[in-house]
Design a protein around this motif. Structure first.
Motif, PDB file in Angstrom:
ATOM      1  N   ILE A 116     -10.904  32.555 -15.223  1.00 35.90           N
ATOM      2  CA  ILE A 116      -9.663  32.712 -16.419  1.00 35.90           C
ATOM      3  C   ILE A 116     -10.505  32.023 -17.666  1.00 35.90           C
ATOM      4  CG2 ILE A 116      -8.651  30.663 -16.626  1.00 35.90           C
ATOM      5  CD1 ILE A 116      -7.373  34.150 -17.006  1.00 35.90           C
ATOM      6  N   GLN A 117     -12.049  31.833 -17.827  1.00 35.90           N
ATOM      7  CA  GLN A 117     -12.476  31.387 -19.083  1.00 35.90           C
ATOM      8  C   GLN A 117     -13.362  32.392 -19.405  1.00 35.90           C
ATOM      9  OE1 GLN A 117     -13.798  27.629 -19.209  1.00 35.90           O
ATOM     10  NE2 GLN A 117     -15.738  27.981 -17.203  1.00 35.90           N
ATOM     11  N   LYS A 118     -13.689  32.770 -18.792  1.00 37.40           N
ATOM     12  CA  LYS A 118     -14.545  34.109 -18.909  1.00 37.40           C
ATOM     13  C   LYS A 118     -14.142  35.349 -19.656  1.00 37.40           C
ATOM     14  CE  LYS A 118     -17.071  33.739 -14.716  1.00 37.40           C
ATOM     15  NZ  LYS A 118     -17.647  34.578 -13.301  1.00 37.40           N
ATOM     16  N   VAL A 119     -11.861  35.434 -19.873  1.00 40.85           N
ATOM     17  CA  VAL A 119     -11.653  36.334 -20.252  1.00 40.85           C
ATOM     18  C   VAL A 119     -10.726  36.178 -21.435  1.00 40.85           C
ATOM     19  CG1 VAL A 119     -11.839  37.690 -18.580  1.00 40.85           C
ATOM     20  CG2 VAL A 119     -10.152  36.728 -18.254  1.00 40.85           C
ATOM     21  N   LEU A 120     -10.337  34.437 -21.093  1.00 39.02           N
ATOM     22  CA  LEU A 120      -9.201  33.841 -22.358  1.00 39.02           C
ATOM     23  C   LEU A 120      -9.920  32.339 -23.042  1.00 39.02           C
ATOM     24  CD1 LEU A 120      -5.729  34.036 -20.364  1.00 39.02           C
ATOM     25  CD2 LEU A 120      -6.662  35.217 -22.221  1.00 39.02           C
ATOM     26  N   ASP A 121      -9.225  32.667 -23.901  1.00 42.31           N
ATOM     27  CA  ASP A 121      -9.500  30.653 -24.331  1.00 42.31           C
ATOM     28  C   ASP A 121      -8.460  29.820 -23.967  1.00 42.31           C
ATOM     29  OD1 ASP A 121      -9.924  28.943 -25.882  1.00 42.31           O
ATOM     30  OD2 ASP A 121     -10.197  28.890 -27.811  1.00 42.31           O
ATOM     31  N   ILE A 122      -8.811  29.020 -23.558  1.00 43.83           N
ATOM     32  CA  ILE A 122      -7.567  27.919 -22.261  1.00 43.83           C
ATOM     33  C   ILE A 122      -7.762  26.746 -23.424  1.00 43.83           C
ATOM     34  CG2 ILE A 122      -8.015  29.579 -20.784  1.00 43.83           C
ATOM     35  CD1 ILE A 122      -9.606  27.340 -19.647  1.00 43.83           C
ATOM     36  N   SER A 123      -8.483  26.868 -24.551  1.00 44.87           N
ATOM     37  CA  SER A 123      -8.346  25.260 -25.131  1.00 44.87           C
ATOM     38  C   SER A 123      -7.159  24.631 -25.192  1.00 44.87           C
ATOM     39  CB  SER A 123      -9.237  25.320 -25.952  1.00 44.87           C
ATOM     40  OG  SER A 123      -8.980  26.879 -26.901  1.00 44.87           O
ATOM     41  N   GLY A 124      -6.999  23.322 -25.105  1.00 44.44           N
ATOM     42  CA  GLY A 124      -5.085  23.087 -25.630  1.00 44.44           C
ATOM     43  C   GLY A 124      -4.282  23.299 -23.855  1.00 44.44           C
ATOM     44  N   VAL A 125      -4.729  23.936 -23.437  1.00 41.65           N
ATOM     45  CA  VAL A 125      -4.056  24.200 -22.005  1.00 41.65           C
ATOM     46  C   VAL A 125      -4.528  22.999 -20.306  1.00 41.65           C
ATOM     47  CG1 VAL A 125      -3.567  25.057 -19.521  1.00 41.65           C
ATOM     48  CG2 VAL A 125      -4.206  26.129 -22.204  1.00 41.65           C
ATOM     49  N   GLN A 126      -3.496  22.252 -20.056  1.00 41.25           N
ATOM     50  CA  GLN A 126      -3.842  21.004 -18.969  1.00 41.25           C
ATOM     51  C   GLN A 126      -4.388  21.770 -18.118  1.00 41.25           C
ATOM     52  OE1 GLN A 126      -3.641  17.215 -19.105  1.00 41.25           O
ATOM     53  NE2 GLN A 126      -5.023  17.719 -17.391  1.00 41.25           N
ATOM     54  N   THR A 127      -5.552  21.505 -17.301  1.00 43.43           N
ATOM     55  CA  THR A 127      -6.254  21.819 -16.198  1.00 43.43           C
ATOM     56  C   THR A 127      -6.114  20.304 -14.698  1.00 43.43           C
ATOM     57  OG1 THR A 127      -7.968  20.601 -16.982  1.00 43.43           O
ATOM     58  CG2 THR A 127      -7.422  23.060 -17.360  1.00 43.43           C
ATOM     59  N   VAL A 161      -7.826  19.442 -11.027  1.00 45.18           N
ATOM     60  CA  VAL A 161      -8.625  19.600  -9.783  1.00 45.18           C
ATOM     61  C   VAL A 161      -8.179  19.226  -8.779  1.00 45.18           C
ATOM     62  CG1 VAL A 161     -10.617  19.128  -8.723  1.00 45.18           C
ATOM     63  CG2 VAL A 161     -10.638  18.600 -10.964  1.00 45.18           C
ATOM     64  N   ILE A 162      -7.859  21.361  -7.896  1.00 45.63           N
ATOM     65  CA  ILE A 162      -7.414  20.891  -6.400  1.00 45.63           C
ATOM     66  C   ILE A 162      -8.697  21.655  -5.485  1.00 45.63           C
ATOM     67  CG2 ILE A 162      -6.309  22.080  -5.284  1.00 45.63           C
ATOM     68  CD1 ILE A 162      -4.266  22.240  -7.958  1.00 45.63           C
ATOM     69  N   ASN A 163      -8.511  20.779  -4.137  1.00 45.31           N
ATOM     70  CA  ASN A 163      -9.524  21.163  -3.943  1.00 45.31           C
ATOM     71  C   ASN A 163     -11.111  21.711  -4.318  1.00 45.31           C
ATOM     72  OD1 ASN A 163      -7.640  21.230  -0.660  1.00 45.31           O
ATOM     73  ND2 ASN A 163      -7.233  23.775  -1.765  1.00 45.31           N
ATOM     74  N   SER A 164     -11.250  20.678  -4.596  1.00 46.07           N
ATOM     75  CA  SER A 164     -13.405  20.328  -5.444  1.00 46.07           C
ATOM     76  C   SER A 164     -13.274  20.929  -6.095  1.00 46.07           C
ATOM     77  CB  SER A 164     -13.815  21.054  -4.161  1.00 46.07           C
ATOM     78  OG  SER A 164     -13.721  19.468  -3.425  1.00 46.07           O
ATOM     79  N   ALA A 165     -11.661  22.312  -6.881  1.00 42.96           N
ATOM     80  CA  ALA A 165     -12.159  23.360  -8.333  1.00 42.96           C
ATOM     81  C   ALA A 165     -11.034  23.548  -9.438  1.00 42.96           C
ATOM     82  CB  ALA A 165     -11.753  24.640  -7.351  1.00 42.96           C
ATOM     83  N   ARG A 166     -11.774  22.874 -10.128  1.00 41.27           N
ATOM     84  CA  ARG A 166     -10.540  22.997 -11.407  1.00 41.27           C
ATOM     85  C   ARG A 166      -9.648  24.068 -12.138  1.00 41.27           C
ATOM     86  NH1 ARG A 166      -9.530  19.417 -15.614  1.00 41.27           N
ATOM     87  NH2 ARG A 166     -11.659  18.049 -14.538  1.00 41.27           N
TER      88      ARG A 166
END
Length: 208
Positions: A74-85, A87-92
């Protein structure tokens, strides 16, 4: 443009239904979304290969019955700054929409980080719990956006949150663990002493 035209459609789409065209196939759940098709609904793996072969597509995943998307996608198409992320199954990943707040969390005091829109407790000092809450925040105040170009400018000015670097590190976690398996083992320092045990005489320093 603060909000891309496909985002609201993405957030309102029902995922993980069974594809009517490939109902009997093993991968028939609709967990794909096309960013090019204006009237795009969720579709399955087989529909992607036949109808969206050359289109930008993101895959939606599930965590505790809620829709998530990998940050690396998703970060390739959106600015996701400010959104909590998370780590689930070794992937954010991050959540698409607001989730119900657990009663145990609402009763606890001293929560330092809360979503500005729904009040959900957050693990880190972010503003929003999901893409949906960030969208609501943009519409209410306009002090955030999903525009990647603005994000790049902030990074060059030293004012960004540096989320891309953190996500790339998490995304490389699995690859790094695999590379560690093939790291060459250094020769132990006891190697020279082991040769002495096999009968190689030890020469005293000259003059001793």
């Amino acid at each position: 443009m603060l909000v891309p035209p496909w985002l609201e459609s993405l957030l309102s789409t029902a995922f993980f239904t069974i594809c009517p065209r490939h109902r009997e196939a093993p991968r028939s759940e609709c967990n794909m979304f096309c960013l090019d098709c204006s009237s795009s609904d969720a579709f399955c793996f087989y529909c992607r290969s036949t109808q969206h072969r050359d289109h930008p597509v993101i895959q939606i995943r599930r965590s505790s019955y809620h829709d998530v998307v990998r940050v690396a996608e998703i970060q390739k198409v959106l600015d996701i700054s400010g959104v909590q992320t998370y780590v689930i199954n070794s992937a954010r990943v991050l959540f698409l929409n607001e989730r119900p707040q657990p009663k145990s969390s609402t009763s606890k005091g001293g929560v330092s980080h809360l979503c500005e829109i729904c009040g959900r407790s957050l693990l880190d000092p972010f503003r929003f719990c999901s893409l949906g809450c960030k969208l609501v925040g943009i519409k209410k105040s306009g002090d955030a956006n999903f525009n990647l170009s603005s994000k790049n400018e902030e990074t060059r000015d030293g004012q960004g949150r540096r989320l891309p670097s953190k996500e790339e590190e998490e995304e490389e976690l699995r690859e790094g663990s695999q590379r560690d398996m093939y790291t060459s083992t250094p020769i132990p320092p006891q190697y020279s002493t082991s040769r002495r045990r096999k009968g190689i005489p030890h020469r005293a320093p000259f003059g001793s």
